[in-house]
Design a protein around this motif. Structure first.
Motif, mmCIF file in Angstrom:
data_model
loop_
_atom_site.group_PDB
_atom_site.id
_atom_site.type_symbol
_atom_site.label_atom_id
_atom_site.label_comp_id
_atom_site.label_asym_id
_atom_site.label_seq_id
_atom_site.Cartn_x
_atom_site.Cartn_y
_atom_site.Cartn_z
ATOM 1 N N VAL A 14 0.837 -1.205 0.000
ATOM 2 C CA VAL A 14 0.000 0.000 0.000
ATOM 3 C C VAL A 14 0.868 1.250 0.000
ATOM 4 O O VAL A 14 0.609 2.208 -0.741
ATOM 5 C CB VAL A 14 -0.955 0.011 1.220
ATOM 6 N N ILE A 15 1.920 1.247 0.791
ATOM 7 C CA ILE A 15 2.824 2.407 0.853
ATOM 8 C C ILE A 15 3.490 2.635 -0.493
ATOM 9 O O ILE A 15 3.604 3.771 -0.963
ATOM 10 C CB ILE A 15 3.861 2.221 1.977
ATOM 11 N N VAL A 16 3.919 1.558 -1.139
ATOM 12 C CA VAL A 16 4.554 1.691 -2.454
ATOM 13 C C VAL A 16 3.555 2.191 -3.491
ATOM 14 O O VAL A 16 3.854 3.099 -4.265
ATOM 15 C CB VAL A 16 5.175 0.340 -2.900
ATOM 16 N N SER A 17 2.338 1.634 -3.477
ATOM 17 C CA SER A 17 1.357 1.965 -4.511
ATOM 18 C C SER A 17 0.688 3.312 -4.298
ATOM 19 O O SER A 17 0.312 3.974 -5.263
ATOM 20 C CB SER A 17 0.278 0.889 -4.583
ATOM 21 N N ALA A 18 0.506 3.730 -3.052
ATOM 22 C CA ALA A 18 -0.213 4.969 -2.805
ATOM 23 C C ALA A 18 0.678 6.105 -2.325
ATOM 24 O O ALA A 18 0.324 7.270 -2.490
ATOM 25 C CB ALA A 18 -1.322 4.741 -1.782
ATOM 26 N N GLY A 19 1.808 5.796 -1.747
ATOM 27 C CA GLY A 19 2.640 6.846 -1.180
ATOM 28 C C GLY A 19 3.811 7.270 -2.041
ATOM 29 O O GLY A 19 4.056 8.469 -2.240
ATOM 30 N N LEU A 20 4.524 6.310 -2.573
ATOM 31 C CA LEU A 20 5.742 6.636 -3.316
ATOM 32 C C LEU A 20 5.470 7.200 -4.710
ATOM 33 O O LEU A 20 6.375 7.745 -5.331
ATOM 34 C CB LEU A 20 6.638 5.401 -3.430
ATOM 35 N N ILE A 21 4.222 7.095 -5.189
ATOM 36 C CA ILE A 21 3.928 7.627 -6.521
ATOM 37 C C ILE A 21 3.981 9.145 -6.534
ATOM 38 O O ILE A 21 4.138 9.751 -7.596
ATOM 39 C CB ILE A 21 2.559 7.137 -7.036
ATOM 40 N N PHE A 22 3.863 9.775 -5.362
ATOM 41 C CA PHE A 22 3.937 11.228 -5.275
ATOM 42 C C PHE A 22 5.362 11.714 -5.053
ATOM 43 O O PHE A 22 5.625 12.908 -5.154
ATOM 44 C CB PHE A 22 3.033 11.733 -4.146
ATOM 45 N N VAL A 23 6.274 10.793 -4.753
ATOM 46 C CA VAL A 23 7.655 11.151 -4.435
ATOM 47 C C VAL A 23 8.609 10.830 -5.581
ATOM 48 O O VAL A 23 9.484 11.643 -5.914
ATOM 49 C CB VAL A 23 8.102 10.419 -3.145
ATOM 50 N N LEU A 24 8.444 9.660 -6.180
ATOM 51 C CA LEU A 24 9.367 9.203 -7.219
ATOM 52 C C LEU A 24 8.788 9.482 -8.610
ATOM 53 O O LEU A 24 7.647 9.122 -8.889
ATOM 54 C CB LEU A 24 9.636 7.706 -7.052
ATOM 55 N N PRO A 25 9.571 10.086 -9.490
ATOM 56 C CA PRO A 25 9.064 10.388 -10.832
ATOM 57 C C PRO A 25 9.025 9.152 -11.726
ATOM 58 O O PRO A 25 9.824 8.229 -11.586
ATOM 59 C CB PRO A 25 10.068 11.404 -11.371
ATOM 60 N N LEU A 26 8.057 9.158 -12.644
ATOM 61 C CA LEU A 26 7.965 8.071 -13.618
ATOM 62 C C LEU A 26 8.997 8.241 -14.713
ATOM 63 O O LEU A 26 9.665 7.295 -15.100
ATOM 64 C CB LEU A 26 6.569 8.025 -14.233
ATOM 65 N N TRP A 27 9.092 9.454 -15.235
ATOM 66 C CA TRP A 27 10.076 9.735 -16.269
ATOM 67 C C TRP A 27 10.342 11.228 -16.330
ATOM 68 O O TRP A 27 9.692 12.022 -15.674
ATOM 69 C CB TRP A 27 9.633 9.209 -17.637
ATOM 70 N N GLU A 28 11.330 11.576 -17.125
ATOM 71 C CA GLU A 28 11.675 12.977 -17.374
ATOM 72 C C GLU A 28 11.381 13.240 -18.845
ATOM 73 O O GLU A 28 11.830 12.508 -19.722
ATOM 74 C CB GLU A 28 13.153 13.209 -17.064
ATOM 75 N N ASN A 29 10.602 14.274 -19.102
ATOM 76 C CA ASN A 29 10.252 14.549 -20.500
ATOM 77 C C ASN A 29 11.369 15.313 -21.198
ATOM 78 O O ASN A 29 12.406 15.628 -20.608
ATOM 79 C CB ASN A 29 8.908 15.273 -20.595
#
Length: 136
Positions: A14-29
Motif C-alpha cells: 500500500v505504501i509503495v502503490s499509494a505513497g511513493l507515486i507522489f515522491v518518485l518520478p515516472l520519467w523525465e520529458n
C-alpha cells in the motif's frame, strides 16, 4: 489476525502503490521536467486501485481464500501497469515525450514482490489451518 506477517507485506505494498507515486518520478520529458504518476490519469488510477485492493485484502484477514485471490488480482493489475509503462517507454519515437526513465516505473515490480511475499504467508497460514483440521 491482523498481527500476521502478510499484513506487514500488504501494508508495504500500500505504501509503495499509494505513497511513493507522489515522491518518485515516472520519467523525465524532453523539456527536462519530471512527470509523476499523479499527473498521468491512467497510472494514478491503477496505482490507487492496487493500493485499495491491498487495503481490502488486509481487512479480509478472516477469509484467507478471498485474501489470496485479491492478492493474485493485485499482481495481475500491477503486471498490467508495468506493461503500460513498458509500452509507453518503447513506442514513443526518440526524444518525443519520455526522455529518461525514472525509478517510479519500477514501483509495480516492488509492489508485486511484496504481494507475492504476502500470498506466500497467506498460503502458509491456510495450510496450517488445514493440517490442524485433519487432526480433529
Amino acid at each position: 489476525m491482523l498481527q500476521r506477517i502478510q499484513t506487514i507485506w500488504l501494508l508495504l505494498a500500500v505504501i509503495v502503490s499509494a505513497g511513493l507515486i507522489f515522491v518518485l518520478p515516472l520519467w523525465e520529458n524532453s523539456a527536462g521536467e519530471f512527470v509523476y504518476a499523479h499527473e498521468v490519469l491512467i497510472a494514478l488510477g491503477m496505482f490507487l486501485a492496487s493500493a485499495a485492493i491491498s487495503l481490502v485484502s488486509i481487512i479480509m484477514f478472516k477469509n484467507r481464500k478471498l485474501q489470496f485471490v485479491l492478492g493474485r488480482l493485485n499482481i495481475i493489475l500491477n503486471l498490467f501497469l508495468l506493461g503500460v509503462f513498458v509500452y509507453w517507454s518503447l513506442t514513443l519515437p526518440g526524444e518525443m515525450d519520455i526522455s529518461e526513465k525514472g525509478i517510479g516505473m519500477f514501483l509495480p515490480i516492488i509492489s508485486i514482490v511484496f504481494i507475492v511475499l504476502a500470498n506466500k504467508a497467506i498460503k502458509k497460514d491456510e495450510d496450517l489451518v488445514k493440517s490442524v483440521d485433519r487432526l480433529r
